[in-house]
Design an enzyme around this catalytic site. Structure first.
Site, PDB file in Angstrom:
ATOM      1  N   GLU A  42      60.092  64.565  75.787  1.00  0.00           N
ATOM      2  CA  GLU A  42      58.772  63.943  75.949  1.00  0.00           C
ATOM      3  C   GLU A  42      58.582  62.749  75.017  1.00  0.00           C
ATOM      4  O   GLU A  42      57.934  61.785  75.377  1.00  0.00           O
ATOM      5  CB  GLU A  42      57.684  64.997  75.708  1.00  0.00           C
ATOM      6  CG  GLU A  42      56.292  64.539  75.948  1.00  0.00           C
ATOM      7  CD  GLU A  42      55.968  64.286  77.416  1.00  0.00           C
ATOM      8  OE1 GLU A  42      54.894  63.730  77.673  1.00  0.00           O
ATOM      9  OE2 GLU A  42      56.773  64.644  78.303  1.00  0.00           O
ATOM     10  N   THR A 148      48.562  53.364  89.767  1.00  0.00           N
ATOM     11  CA  THR A 148      49.149  54.205  88.728  1.00  0.00           C
ATOM     12  C   THR A 148      49.762  55.489  89.276  1.00  0.00           C
ATOM     13  O   THR A 148      50.494  56.161  88.573  1.00  0.00           O
ATOM     14  CB  THR A 148      48.114  54.575  87.654  1.00  0.00           C
ATOM     15  OG1 THR A 148      47.024  55.255  88.289  1.00  0.00           O
ATOM     16  CG2 THR A 148      47.614  53.347  86.939  1.00  0.00           C
TER      17      THR A 148
END
Length: 186
Positions: A42, A148
């Site tokens: 991450e 997005t």
């Protein structure tokens, strides 16, 4: 986005921004290559004079790196971006594929899976991977933008809008939606 925006500058600045975009993509790709599963964590830590290291070790199938590879492929034609995308796809196939879909990893170092497929994996990650290997005539970037969530929206300028009259309302302008241009190369 840096690569897309680079065209709005003069040649020297444009090249500077494109080089920055390519270096950032290389770094993101190396996040994937730095783990045993070849899937990125991450986040990462950078320490002066040392290699980067995984910060948070889960992977939830995010699209951002393959999105960047797609844009760079379309803008440069450099096959390296397709190669990197293929390697990332193969890592998803090897480490995240299960009978009913794909799941994230709790740890990119051990390959321990979680039990959830995020919706954006199908909507964004796989879409950008598909487009990375599609001809540029499929959703050409001079006619479409992506929101997005990776949904393509046709670019319509004010000059392309046609007035539409309705007897019950004042005259309004609505965008003209035409068919996709065929045979376009790029």
């Amino acid at each position: 986005m840096i690569a897309l925006g680079s065209s709005g500058y003069g040649p020297d600045d444009s090249q500077k921004f494109m080089s920055l975009a390519e270096e950032l993509a290389w770094t993101c790709y190396n996040f994937y290559q730095s783990t045993p599963t070849k899937l990125a964590g991450e986040n990462y830590f950078f320490h002066s004079g040392e290699d980067m290291s995984v910060g948070t070790s889960w992977n939830i199938l995010r699209p951002e790196t393959v999105e960047s590879l797609f844009y760079l492929w379309r803008l440069t034609g450099n096959k390296t971006y397709q190669d990197w995308g293929w390697n990332i796809f193969q890592a998803f196939e090897k480490n995240s594929r299960i009978e009913s879909g794909y799941v994230g990893l709790k740890d990119v170092n051990t390959g321990v899976k979680d039990n959830m497929m995020q919706s954006f994996f199908l909507v964004e990650t796989l879409k950008y991977l598909y487009l990375l290997f599609s001809p540029s005539s499929v959703i050409p970037l001079d006619e479409w933008v992506f929101n997005t969530e990776a949904h393509p929206l046709r670019i319509v300028t004010r000059n392309e809008a046609e007035p539409v009259k309705n007897s019950n309302e004042k005259q309004k302008s609505f965008p003209r939606i035409g068919g996709r241009k065929e045979g376009r190369s790029g």
